[in-house]
Motif scaffolding. Structure first.
Motif, short mmCIF file in Angstrom:
data_model
loop_
_atom_site.label_atom_id
_atom_site.label_comp_id
_atom_site.label_asym_id
_atom_site.label_seq_id
_atom_site.Cartn_x
_atom_site.Cartn_y
_atom_site.Cartn_z
N MET A 13 0.85 -1.21 0.00
CA MET A 13 0.00 0.00 0.00
C MET A 13 0.88 1.25 0.00
SD MET A 13 -3.00 1.03 2.70
CE MET A 13 -3.90 2.55 2.52
N ILE A 14 0.56 2.20 -0.87
CA ILE A 14 1.35 3.41 -1.00
C ILE A 14 1.17 4.31 0.23
CG2 ILE A 14 -0.44 4.69 -2.23
CD1 ILE A 14 1.80 5.93 -3.91
N SER A 15 2.26 4.88 0.70
CA SER A 15 2.20 5.74 1.88
C SER A 15 1.64 7.11 1.50
CB SER A 15 3.60 5.92 2.48
OG SER A 15 4.43 6.66 1.58
N LYS A 16 1.20 7.88 2.51
CA LYS A 16 0.70 9.24 2.26
C LYS A 16 1.79 10.11 1.63
CE LYS A 16 -3.02 9.85 5.63
NZ LYS A 16 -3.50 10.66 6.79
N GLU A 17 3.02 9.92 2.12
CA GLU A 17 4.14 10.71 1.62
C GLU A 17 4.35 10.48 0.11
OE1 GLU A 17 8.90 11.41 2.58
OE2 GLU A 17 7.73 9.95 3.72
N HIS A 18 4.37 9.21 -0.28
CA HIS A 18 4.56 8.90 -1.70
C HIS A 18 3.33 9.26 -2.52
CE1 HIS A 18 8.07 6.60 -0.29
NE2 HIS A 18 8.53 6.83 -1.50
N ASN A 19 2.18 9.17 -1.94
CA ASN A 19 0.96 9.58 -2.63
C ASN A 19 1.03 11.07 -2.98
OD1 ASN A 19 -1.69 9.17 -3.66
ND2 ASN A 19 -2.56 10.03 -1.80
N ILE A 20 1.51 11.88 -2.05
CA ILE A 20 1.68 13.31 -2.29
C ILE A 20 2.74 13.54 -3.38
CG2 ILE A 20 2.48 15.50 -1.29
CD1 ILE A 20 1.32 14.45 1.42
N LEU A 21 3.85 12.82 -3.27
CA LEU A 21 4.93 12.95 -4.25
C LEU A 21 4.43 12.70 -5.67
CD1 LEU A 21 8.20 11.24 -2.92
CD2 LEU A 21 7.89 13.63 -3.56
N PHE A 22 3.71 11.61 -5.86
CA PHE A 22 3.30 11.21 -7.20
C PHE A 22 2.15 12.08 -7.73
CE2 PHE A 22 4.92 6.88 -5.64
CZ PHE A 22 6.23 7.25 -5.94
N ALA A 23 1.32 12.60 -6.82
CA ALA A 23 0.30 13.55 -7.24
C ALA A 23 0.96 14.84 -7.72
CB ALA A 23 -0.66 13.84 -6.09
N ALA A 24 1.97 15.29 -6.98
CA ALA A 24 2.72 16.49 -7.35
C ALA A 24 3.45 16.29 -8.67
CB ALA A 24 3.71 16.85 -6.26
N GLU A 25 4.01 15.11 -8.85
CA GLU A 25 4.75 14.79 -10.09
C GLU A 25 3.86 15.01 -11.31
OE1 GLU A 25 7.70 11.20 -11.22
OE2 GLU A 25 5.66 10.57 -10.71
N LYS A 26 2.64 14.50 -11.26
CA LYS A 26 1.71 14.62 -12.38
C LYS A 26 1.35 16.08 -12.62
CE LYS A 26 -2.55 12.53 -14.16
NZ LYS A 26 -3.27 13.75 -14.55
N LEU A 27 1.08 16.81 -11.55
CA LEU A 27 0.68 18.21 -11.70
C LEU A 27 1.85 19.08 -12.18
CD1 LEU A 27 -1.55 18.58 -8.52
CD2 LEU A 27 -2.30 18.82 -10.89
N PHE A 28 3.05 18.84 -11.66
CA PHE A 28 4.22 19.61 -12.11
C PHE A 28 4.46 19.39 -13.60
CE2 PHE A 28 6.27 19.29 -7.62
CZ PHE A 28 5.51 20.37 -7.19
N SER A 29 4.23 18.17 -14.06
CA SER A 29 4.42 17.86 -15.47
C SER A 29 3.39 18.58 -16.34
CB SER A 29 4.33 16.35 -15.71
OG SER A 29 4.45 16.03 -17.07
N GLU A 30 2.15 18.61 -15.87
CA GLU A 30 1.06 19.20 -16.64
C GLU A 30 1.04 20.72 -16.59
OE1 GLU A 30 -2.34 17.42 -14.89
OE2 GLU A 30 -2.13 15.50 -15.94
N LYS A 31 1.30 21.29 -15.40
CA LYS A 31 1.12 22.73 -15.20
C LYS A 31 2.40 23.49 -14.91
CE LYS A 31 -2.59 23.97 -13.07
NZ LYS A 31 -3.63 24.24 -12.07
N GLY A 32 3.49 22.75 -14.71
CA GLY A 32 4.74 23.40 -14.34
C GLY A 32 4.81 23.58 -12.84
#
Length: 207
Positions: free
Chosen positions: A1-20
């Motif tokens: 199960m993915i941790s909250k910390e990594h969940n935040i990281l990967f959510a940010a990764e997607k948004l940084f890629s899409e929106k900068g």
């Protein structure tokens, strides 16, 4: 199960890629990760530190598989290089969002911590290729000793130009954006092409 910390990281990764990076707010990251915005400060301290953690995580993953492959005693130097290319091609495809961010950060050079992450990662790859090329030449697996800087540039340049050009090439070959089979063939052929180029540079001939 993915941790909250990594969940935040990967959510940010997607948004940084899409929106900068600058175009993404911590509140948007929290919403995408389905956590309270205070969790970002708790785990990372700031948006800048979150980005640094993302790079640290992805760089550590790359270092791990490189170390694992190089340490193997059951395969020769070309087989090690071939496996590294396999893993690298897969990562570029699977983690396209991260590599989009990486390319942007390399152009802006705003975050010195990330600049150092990238520099050390590149130096690590160069050292691995240099050692494998040297050992392969000494054991007569390779017949040539290429300039490692140019060999590395050829590999990286081909990989990222191909990744960035996928949409254009789909249009050129009259494929739809949803045509996943084209993507599969494209990355398979890219992998083969890169290996063929490296074989020529190293003077490697398969038995």
């Amino acid at each position: 199960m993915i941790s909250k910390e990594h969940n935040i990281l990967f959510a940010a990764e997607k948004l940084f890629s899409e929106k900068g990076f600058d175009g993404t707010s911590t509140r948007e990251i929290a919403t995408a990760a389905k956590v309270n915005v205070s969790m970002i400060s708790y785990y990372f301290g700031s948006k800048e530190k979150l980005l640094e953690s993302l790079f640290e995580t992805r760089m550590a993953e790359a270092q791990s598989y490189m170390t694992e492959i190089v340490a193997r005693k059951d395969i020769n130097e070309w087989q090690k290089i071939s496996l590294i290319i396999d893993r690298y091609t897969d990562r570029v495809r699977e983690l396209k969002v991260f590599y989009n961010i990486m390319q942007t950060e390399q152009l802006t050079n705003k975050n010195k911590t990330i600049v150092n992450f990238l520099k050390n990662s590149k130096l690590g790859y160069l050292k691995v290729y240099e050692d494998l090329a040297k050992k392969g030449f000494e054991s007569k697996i390779f017949k040539k000793q290429p300039n490692i800087a140019f060999m590395h540039s050829t590999l990286i340049g081909t990989m990222f130009y191909a990744m960035n050009g996928l949409t254009l090439y789909k249009e050129y070959f009259h494929k739809t954006a949803e045509d996943i089979s084209f993507d599969d063939d494209y990355y398979t052929e890219l992998n083969i092409h890169i290996k063929q180029v490296l074989k020529n540079l190293l003077g490697y001939e398969e038995n």
